[in-house]
Design a protein around this motif. Structure first.
Motif, PDB file in Angstrom:
ATOM      1  N   ALA A  99       1.392   4.377  -2.789  1.00 19.51           N
ATOM      2  CA  ALA A  99       1.315   5.797  -2.461  1.00 19.51           C
ATOM      3  C   ALA A  99       2.614   6.512  -2.831  1.00 19.51           C
ATOM      4  N   GLU A 127      -5.282   6.154  -3.228  1.00 23.87           N
ATOM      5  CA  GLU A 127      -5.447   7.065  -2.097  1.00 23.87           C
ATOM      6  C   GLU A 127      -4.734   8.391  -2.322  1.00 23.87           C
ATOM      7  N   ARG A 185       0.837  -1.210   0.000  1.00 19.76           N
ATOM      8  CA  ARG A 185       0.000   0.000   0.000  1.00 19.76           C
ATOM      9  C   ARG A 185       0.871   1.259   0.000  1.00 19.76           C
ATOM     10  N   ALA A 223      -4.570   0.147  -4.249  1.00 15.53           N
ATOM     11  CA  ALA A 223      -5.332   0.948  -3.295  1.00 15.53           C
ATOM     12  C   ALA A 223      -4.489   2.104  -2.774  1.00 15.53           C
TER      13      ALA A 223
END
Length: 342
Positions: free
Chosen positions: A143, A274, A139, A270
């Protein structure tokens, strides 16, 4: 002291004399450890008299076994670290010193700060979906990619203009990058399906043309270049930006899994979503571009074998995997309708 070729230094030889001279602007080098695992650069972890540890990285001195895009790669690493200097959210080392004179060491050198953490490849994490540390690392990598891709360049392609691997459009730049790989393959006598590769690029040029912003891409975000906290999975550092170029953010997904065929980890996607617009991997032109990038990485892995002079028990399987992935990507691309006819 005579100019020293660190890449050819006998493993039993003491590198400290030359490293002391090289690092004199930073302090006195008192201890040096050669780091192994890389296939390209020669790297040392050096301790200075004040206790600070730094990383010294130098390119191969001999250039006759380099692929075209690999010219002056250490300068690209310094450039990218410099771009990240005021962006601590990019988790990159600081450039402490560079030497491009080739008067002390016979090739370009970048000296960077030592990062904390453990390489993800040796952290011992379990599979995604089973180990929360893996999911966190994925994750946070997503990002990190999204943050990196906010850095925008003036043109597409490699920073080193001497390679000629740039363009005003992504179609032009990516086409030149792939075409030069095919030329490198021919130079080294490596047989690749060059006609099929060119045909795939031509059929899906409209998909590539959708990319209109040259984002900064690391291109090599595999677990060996990522540092994590082994207790939590937190991503704490990113290294080895020498292969960075300006291009399509989607290519980064293939760069993080160069021997795979997907699917892209859900947590990674994901994390990207974000921080930026989510990738729609089911959209036809997006799917075509991702396949083109898997084709590119598989081709690269096949072509670099000869000039790198790879040997070892691992090589047959490595070659077979890269060739099979290249065949798979070409077949998948052939099965798609060309975007212009969709």
């Amino acid at each position: 002291m005579a100019t020293v070729d660190l890449s050819a230094l006998d493993p039993a030889a003491d590198p400290l004399p030359v490293l002391r001279e090289l690092l004199a602007p930073l302090g006195e080098a008192v201890e040096a450890e050669r780091l192994t695992g890389g296939m390209f650069a020669t790297t040392f972890r050096v301790t200075l008299a004040d206790g600070e540890r730094v990383i010294v990285k130098t390119a191969p001195t001999s250039t006759d076994r380099l692929l075209t895009y690999e010219a002056d790669l250490i300068r690209t690493e310094a450039l990218v670290y410099g771009l990240a200097a005021d962006r601590p959210d990019l988790l990159m080392p600081r450039v402490l010193h560079t030497d491009f004179t080739r008067q002390i060491v016979a090739s370009d050198v970048v000296v960077a700060s030592h990062l904390p953490g453990t390489p993800l490849m040796s952290a011992g994490f379990g599979p995604s979906g089973e180990d929360p540390r893996t999911d966190r690392a994925d994750r946070e990598l997503g990002a990190l990619m999204a943050r990196l891709h906010t850095v925008i360049g003036d043109r597409f392609g490699y920073p080193n203009t001497a390679t000629g691997l740039q363009g005003d459009t992504w179609v032009e730049a990516f086409g030149r990058i792939v075409e030069q790989l095919l030329a490198d393959a021919a130079q080294w006598g490596t047989v690749v399906p060059d006609a099929e590769v060119r045909a795939a690029l031509a059929r899906h040029a409209d998909a590539l043309a959708q990319v209109d912003r040259p984002a900064l891409l690391h291109t090599d975000l595999w677990p060996g270049n990522l540092f994590v906290d082994v207790e939590t999975g937190e991503l704490v550092g990113v290294i080895d930006t020498e292969r960075a170029f300006w291009g399509d953010p989607l290519l980064e997904l293939s760069g993080a899994d160069q021997t795979g065929r997907g699917p892209v980890p859900t947590a990674l996607l994901a994390g990207y979503a974000e921080a930026a617009s989510a990738f729609d991997l089911d959209e036809p032109t997006t799917a075509a571009r991702l396949l083109l990038y898997r084709m590119f990485y598989s081709l690269l892995l096949v072509v670099e074998i000869a000039p790198r002079g790879y040997v070892g028990d691992w090589l047959p399987q490595h070659r077979a995997t890269a060739e099979a992935n290249l065949r798979w990507a070409l077949d998948e691309l052939a099965a798609l309708d060309a975007p212009a006819n969709a």
